[in-house]
Design a protein around this motif. Structure first.
Motif, PDB file in Angstrom:
ATOM      1  N   VAL A 256       0.867  -1.176   0.000  1.00  0.00           N
ATOM      2  CA  VAL A 256       0.000   0.000   0.000  1.00  0.00           C
ATOM      3  C   VAL A 256       0.904   1.226   0.000  1.00  0.00           C
ATOM      4  O   VAL A 256       1.987   1.212   0.558  1.00  0.00           O
ATOM      5  N   TRP A 257       0.453   2.298  -0.651  1.00  0.00           N
ATOM      6  CA  TRP A 257       1.331   3.432  -0.901  1.00  0.00           C
ATOM      7  C   TRP A 257       1.560   4.256   0.362  1.00  0.00           C
ATOM      8  O   TRP A 257       0.714   5.016   0.796  1.00  0.00           O
ATOM      9  N   THR A 258       2.709   4.067   0.973  1.00  0.00           N
ATOM     10  CA  THR A 258       3.146   4.894   2.089  1.00  0.00           C
ATOM     11  C   THR A 258       4.382   5.634   1.608  1.00  0.00           C
ATOM     12  O   THR A 258       5.456   5.049   1.488  1.00  0.00           O
ATOM     13  N   PRO A 259       4.270   6.919   1.256  1.00  0.00           N
ATOM     14  CA  PRO A 259       5.317   7.588   0.486  1.00  0.00           C
ATOM     15  C   PRO A 259       6.703   7.588   1.099  1.00  0.00           C
ATOM     16  O   PRO A 259       7.689   7.457   0.401  1.00  0.00           O
ATOM     17  N   LEU A 260       6.808   7.761   2.397  1.00  0.00           N
ATOM     18  CA  LEU A 260       8.113   7.843   3.032  1.00  0.00           C
ATOM     19  C   LEU A 260       8.117   7.035   4.322  1.00  0.00           C
ATOM     20  O   LEU A 260       7.096   6.940   5.008  1.00  0.00           O
ATOM     21  N   ALA A 261       9.270   6.445   4.663  1.00  0.00           N
ATOM     22  CA  ALA A 261       9.406   5.823   5.970  1.00  0.00           C
ATOM     23  C   ALA A 261       9.254   6.933   7.027  1.00  0.00           C
ATOM     24  O   ALA A 261       9.550   8.092   6.745  1.00  0.00           O
ATOM     25  N   PRO A 262       8.767   6.629   8.209  1.00  0.00           N
ATOM     26  CA  PRO A 262       8.503   5.309   8.761  1.00  0.00           C
ATOM     27  C   PRO A 262       7.008   4.997   8.887  1.00  0.00           C
ATOM     28  O   PRO A 262       6.547   4.597   9.958  1.00  0.00           O
ATOM     29  N   TYR A 263       6.229   5.208   7.838  1.00  0.00           N
ATOM     30  CA  TYR A 263       4.789   4.996   7.948  1.00  0.00           C
ATOM     31  C   TYR A 263       4.408   3.522   8.019  1.00  0.00           C
ATOM     32  O   TYR A 263       3.286   3.198   8.392  1.00  0.00           O
ATOM     33  N   SER A 264       5.288   2.635   7.660  1.00  0.00           N
ATOM     34  CA  SER A 264       4.963   1.209   7.710  1.00  0.00           C
ATOM     35  C   SER A 264       6.234   0.393   7.847  1.00  0.00           C
ATOM     36  O   SER A 264       7.339   0.864   7.579  1.00  0.00           O
ATOM     37  N   GLU A 265       6.054  -0.829   8.314  1.00  0.00           N
ATOM     38  CA  GLU A 265       7.068  -1.861   8.199  1.00  0.00           C
ATOM     39  C   GLU A 265       6.489  -2.902   7.241  1.00  0.00           C
ATOM     40  O   GLU A 265       5.275  -3.108   7.196  1.00  0.00           O
ATOM     41  N   PHE A 266       7.340  -3.554   6.473  1.00  0.00           N
ATOM     42  CA  PHE A 266       6.815  -4.445   5.441  1.00  0.00           C
ATOM     43  C   PHE A 266       7.875  -5.461   5.045  1.00  0.00           C
ATOM     44  O   PHE A 266       9.072  -5.299   5.324  1.00  0.00           O
ATOM     45  N   ALA A 267       7.408  -6.514   4.396  1.00  0.00           N
ATOM     46  CA  ALA A 267       8.299  -7.536   3.875  1.00  0.00           C
ATOM     47  C   ALA A 267       7.587  -8.237   2.730  1.00  0.00           C
ATOM     48  O   ALA A 267       6.357  -8.227   2.642  1.00  0.00           O
ATOM     49  N   TYR A 268       8.363  -8.841   1.844  1.00  0.00           N
ATOM     50  CA  TYR A 268       7.789  -9.618   0.757  1.00  0.00           C
ATOM     51  C   TYR A 268       8.785 -10.669   0.311  1.00  0.00           C
ATOM     52  O   TYR A 268       9.997 -10.572   0.580  1.00  0.00           O
ATOM     53  N   THR A 269       8.288 -11.693  -0.373  1.00  0.00           N
ATOM     54  CA  THR A 269       9.163 -12.722  -0.904  1.00  0.00           C
ATOM     55  C   THR A 269       8.470 -13.452  -2.045  1.00  0.00           C
ATOM     56  O   THR A 269       7.251 -13.381  -2.196  1.00  0.00           O
ATOM     57  N   PHE A 270       9.256 -14.156  -2.829  1.00  0.00           N
ATOM     58  CA  PHE A 270       8.786 -14.888  -3.997  1.00  0.00           C
ATOM     59  C   PHE A 270       9.160 -16.357  -3.811  1.00  0.00           C
ATOM     60  O   PHE A 270      10.331 -16.720  -3.913  1.00  0.00           O
ATOM     61  N   ASP A 271       8.186 -17.190  -3.523  1.00  0.00           N
ATOM     62  CA  ASP A 271       8.434 -18.626  -3.356  1.00  0.00           C
ATOM     63  C   ASP A 271       8.553 -19.254  -4.738  1.00  0.00           C
ATOM     64  O   ASP A 271       7.621 -19.861  -5.263  1.00  0.00           O
ATOM     65  N   ASN A 272       9.744 -19.091  -5.334  1.00  0.00           N
ATOM     66  CA  ASN A 272       9.942 -19.547  -6.721  1.00  0.00           C
ATOM     67  C   ASN A 272      10.576 -20.932  -6.815  1.00  0.00           C
ATOM     68  O   ASN A 272      10.874 -21.407  -7.909  1.00  0.00           O
ATOM     69  N   ALA A 273      10.751 -21.591  -5.667  1.00  0.00           N
ATOM     70  CA  ALA A 273      11.215 -22.984  -5.638  1.00  0.00           C
ATOM     71  C   ALA A 273      10.325 -23.748  -4.660  1.00  0.00           C
ATOM     72  O   ALA A 273      10.775 -24.214  -3.612  1.00  0.00           O
ATOM     73  N   PRO A 274       9.036 -23.894  -4.982  1.00  0.00           N
ATOM     74  CA  PRO A 274       8.071 -24.422  -4.012  1.00  0.00           C
ATOM     75  C   PRO A 274       8.243 -25.896  -3.678  1.00  0.00           C
ATOM     76  O   PRO A 274       7.580 -26.391  -2.756  1.00  0.00           O
ATOM     77  N   ASP A 275       9.112 -26.607  -4.390  1.00  0.00           N
ATOM     78  CA  ASP A 275       9.392 -27.999  -4.038  1.00  0.00           C
ATOM     79  C   ASP A 275      10.475 -28.115  -2.970  1.00  0.00           C
ATOM     80  O   ASP A 275      10.800 -29.219  -2.524  1.00  0.00           O
TER      81      ASP A 275
END
Length: 374
Positions: A256-275
């Motif tokens: 979600v668009w939070t223009p500048l820190a520190p309005y949010s903490e966040f993380a993401y990842t891509f499970d591209n080897a699901p086996d």
């Protein structure tokens, strides 16, 4: 026909809101003169009020998101004071131990507020009797340059054209969508958000007021000039479908668009080897990110189940934040959250499942988490 269905959906949903007492009173839109970014998230179970610890929004203190049931499997979510943010995008992920998915039907301002209609389905069955889902909404407001490493872009495709879009690289940057030569296929180009290799994360949600639809990321490449993303959409039976959809690209930025820190903490990842059953960190490494130095990993958690661990995030915030999941690949497989994520002082654990029809199966997926800072 699509416009007609949208009009019908608005009429029916508005009537349901009035009947449930959720239609907003006539009032000027909040911040109408100042086009501010707005963002929110919630976990919604049926037509009940979203649990306070699982929701947050940039509305006035004391207000909360509300929900009411519409038709079977349909929930109308009201975000207070978001009426001027109707140009934003919503993402929804079903929360279920069954092969369920959710889609956005439509969104529209209701006086000062914003209504988002969500519809949920079970594969091979039809509309869910008791829909439950995780939801985010983000609106950029006026162009605001992020800190140098942050990038964000979004597109809402209404089935025939770009209905709204945002690109953080410049106020004049224009995201484009090119339909494929076969049904249910689009190429999205986000100029100015390029990277020297794959970096960042993507969420895609189907938008259709008339028929069951689900969408996913069907391909991804990057140059230093642009992100190039393929969107694929399918109907309830898994056949390619021309429909609408919402897409958000994030890189070192919240979904979600939070223009500048520190309005949010966040993380993401891509499970591209699901086996991969043992804990691993996906490569290339820029497809995973944690805004706090806690790291993350992915591991198997049973047949077709995948667990994501985000370390040291949300340690000081009382709320639970939000998780979204999007499937990746060339077939009609889809993913959902297998249950609510859990949190300790040093860890957020999220469990998701992917399905080929009604069969749970390991498939690539992107997972995004956002929360308030401590």
């Amino acid at each position: 026909m699509l416009r007609l269905w949208k009009a019908i959906a608005r009429t029916l949903c508005a009537a349901a809101l009035v009947a449930a007492g959720l239609a907003a009173p006539a009032a000027p839109a909040a911040d109408a003169a100042v086009d501010l970014p707005r963002w929110a998230w919630a976990v919604v179970g049926g037509g009940s009020t979203p649990t306070v610890s699982y929701q947050f929004g940039t509305w006035a203190s004391g207000l909360t998101a509300q929900a009411t049931s519409g038709d079977l499997g349909q929930v109308l979510v009201r975000f207070p004071q978001f009426g001027a943010a109707a140009g934003g995008v919503a993402h929804v992920t079903a929360i279920s131990s069954s092969p369920d998915w959710c889609q956005v039907q439509d969104q529209w301002p209701s006086d000062a507020d914003l209504i988002v209609a969500v519809q949920c389905h079970r594969y091979g069955v039809g509309a869910m009797v008791t829909p439950r889902f995780s939801m985010t909404f983000g609106y950029s407001g006026k162009y605001a340059r992020p800190i140098p490493s942050q990038s964000l872009g979004y597109v809402r495709w209404d089935g025939s054209a770009v209905a709204t879009q945002f690109n953080s690289s410049a106020p004049t940057a224009v995201n484009t969508v090119t339909p494929g030569t076969s049904p249910g296929l689009w190429r999205v180009t986000l100029p100015g958000l390029g990277s020297a290799g794959l970096a960042g994360s993507i969420q895609v949600t189907a938008v259709d007021p008339a028929v069951p639809a689900r969408c996913k990321m069907g391909g991804w490449s990057a140059t230093t000039a642009a992100q190039n993303i393929t969107v694929r959409c399918y109907d309830a039976a898994g056949a390619p479908l021309n429909t609408g959809w919402n897409l958000t690209y994030q890189r070192e930025s919240a979904v979600v668009w939070t223009p500048l820190a520190p309005y949010s903490e966040f993380a993401y990842t891509f499970d591209n080897a699901p086996d991969t059953g043992t804990p691993y960190l996906p490569t290339p490494y820029p497809v995973s990110y944690n805004s706090v130095p806690g790291g993350l990993d992915i591991r198997g958690a049973g047949s077709g189940l995948r667990q994501v661990a985000f370390g040291d995030i949300n340690a000081g915030y009382a709320g639970m934040g939000n998780v979204q999941v999007t499937a990746f690949g060339y077939g009609a497989e889809f993913c959902n959250l297998y249950g609510l994520w859990t949190r300790s002082t040093s860890l957020v654990l999220s469990l998701h499942a992917c399905y080929d029809g009604a069969t749970r199966i390991a498939r690539p997926a992107m997972v995004s988490y956002v929360t308030r800072p401590s």
